[in-house]
Design an enzyme around this catalytic site. Sequence first.
Site, PDB file in Angstrom:
ATOM      1  N   LYS A  24       0.853  -1.519  -0.309  1.00 21.30           N
ATOM      2  CA  LYS A  24       0.357   0.037  -0.035  1.00 21.30           C
ATOM      3  C   LYS A  24       0.997   1.300  -0.023  1.00 21.30           C
ATOM      4  O   LYS A  24       1.937   1.047   0.571  1.00 21.30           O
ATOM      5  CB  LYS A  24      -0.978   0.518   1.585  1.00 21.30           C
ATOM      6  CG  LYS A  24      -1.656   1.182   1.588  1.00 21.30           C
ATOM      7  CD  LYS A  24      -2.544   0.929   2.134  1.00 21.30           C
ATOM      8  CE  LYS A  24      -3.661   1.549   2.601  1.00 21.30           C
ATOM      9  NZ  LYS A  24      -4.785   1.770   4.769  1.00 21.30           N
ATOM     10  N   SER A  60      -9.778   1.419   3.628  1.00 24.11           N
ATOM     11  CA  SER A  60      -8.479   3.070   2.781  1.00 24.11           C
ATOM     12  C   SER A  60      -7.390   1.609   1.728  1.00 24.11           C
ATOM     13  O   SER A  60      -6.210   2.352   1.244  1.00 24.11           O
ATOM     14  CB  SER A  60      -7.629   3.960   3.883  1.00 24.11           C
ATOM     15  OG  SER A  60      -6.672   2.580   4.719  1.00 24.11           O
ATOM     16  N   SER A  92      -9.860  -0.669   7.029  1.00 23.45           N
ATOM     17  CA  SER A  92      -9.538  -0.450   6.495  1.00 23.45           C
ATOM     18  C   SER A  92      -8.465  -1.672   5.784  1.00 23.45           C
ATOM     19  O   SER A  92      -8.223  -1.475   4.485  1.00 23.45           O
ATOM     20  CB  SER A  92      -8.532   1.012   6.124  1.00 23.45           C
ATOM     21  OG  SER A  92      -9.177   2.063   6.458  1.00 23.45           O
TER      22      SER A  92
END
Length: 485
Positions: free
Chosen positions: A71, A147, A171
């Site tokens: 990420k 997220s 998330s």
Amino acid sequence: MKLSEYVTYDGVGLADLVARGEVTAAELASAAQRAVEAVNPQINAVVETWPAQDAPIPGSTPLAGVPFLIKDLAVAMAGKRVELGSRIAAGNVAAADSALMTRFRRAGLVTLGRTTTPEFAYSTTTEGVLYGATRNPWDPARSPGGSSGGSGAAVAAGIVPIAHATDAAGSIRVPAAANGLFGLKPTRGRISMGPDADEVFNGLAVHGALSRSVRDSATLLDLVHGPEAGDPYAARPPQRPYAQETTRAPGSLRIGLLTRPWGGRAVEPTVVDATLRAARLAESLGHRVDEVEVGLGVDWEEFVLANARLWSTNLVTWIDAFAAASGRPVDDTTLEPEMLAGYAYGQRVGGTEFVHALAMRNSVARAIGRYFADYDLLLTPTLPELPVLLGAYAEGAEGTDGLGWLGQLMHRSPFTAAFNVAGTPAMSVPLETDPATGLPIGIQFAAGYGREDVLFRLAGQLEQAAPWARRTPPVRAGGHDGAVL
């Protein structure tokens, strides 16, 4: 290796092929790169890719040679950009590996790129200005969650079998639910946040992963958990490897069932029905399921307010640091409206208010802890609704302040954040789909502090009883011949 073959394996399965000499890590990396080319134009999940830098010894770990994505936030790979989905951090390059990146390399993973995140991970949809919207492989008109939405979409679409994710309010679990994946948020202190941070969002945020199989998440956690020197605290080590827990019988568990979320918002009927089916499945496996009410220790308004204060004050420090480093202004040329609202709100939070917000964290942890003194697990929907259409979060958000934006995020995902505040583990399991649309519905199971072992035992049992691997989205590398472990 053909893409149609590549996507039928989970990470452990691919590593086994490498160990037996049936395929090389380089061939797997090539397949992953081709998968990016095949599906990323449709889903926009991967920000950038790069040639493989690592050549792990075949068979050296259970994941040696497996393609991997990180990420674009919270983990640093030396020489690669870490932009946190924000224009104010655009071009930021990591000088060195973070502790977790070092562990990913030692785990034998071959990191090939980074995935999208909303700006500063401050949303549960992934529709940032810097990268553009990431789309759900099950329906590109819908959100993949956030997220860790880029990682979720990439795994669901077959680019990689497992990807890095983080979770400060849901998330990991939100994208798991939206994309039909398995996602477990570990206990606070299970994985180090070092060396540049001791904790993120005052302990609300943790590292983890999104995967198609339970054993991939368990195996990766085995390879990366544990403290680093200087960490302020650490969760107690597990009694045995988590990968072993996935094949151990969980025994008869006492499970509480909660379908009405904290805050009282409505839950879509199809999600309630799916949750009740999951409860009946658990009962059929020998577990006791009781409807329960679970107190938070504070009222919902106080919970949201305290979270807004913790989130926004942390946001101020990050934005100020990147503004100073880059020389960029803090305005609408570098930040999205929601971030500017959070920044302004955080600047107004006083020291006493911040300390009161930390007290909320303690109150919630004590209340959740009391619940788990009587029950092994709590079963809830992961989300109260099906994956939302892109743009849904923007509706009515014009002019909102930092508290209002955080309130909207909590409204969209009211079942998840309590376990971040309490520091306890929770997982989203892709047990269900909506009969009308075929969209995935995630079911959340939460456990007491340090009890990932119980979650992995149940997850392995559920995966055997109601396998989901053959359910694949329309946007998927290699076609739609099904997926097997």
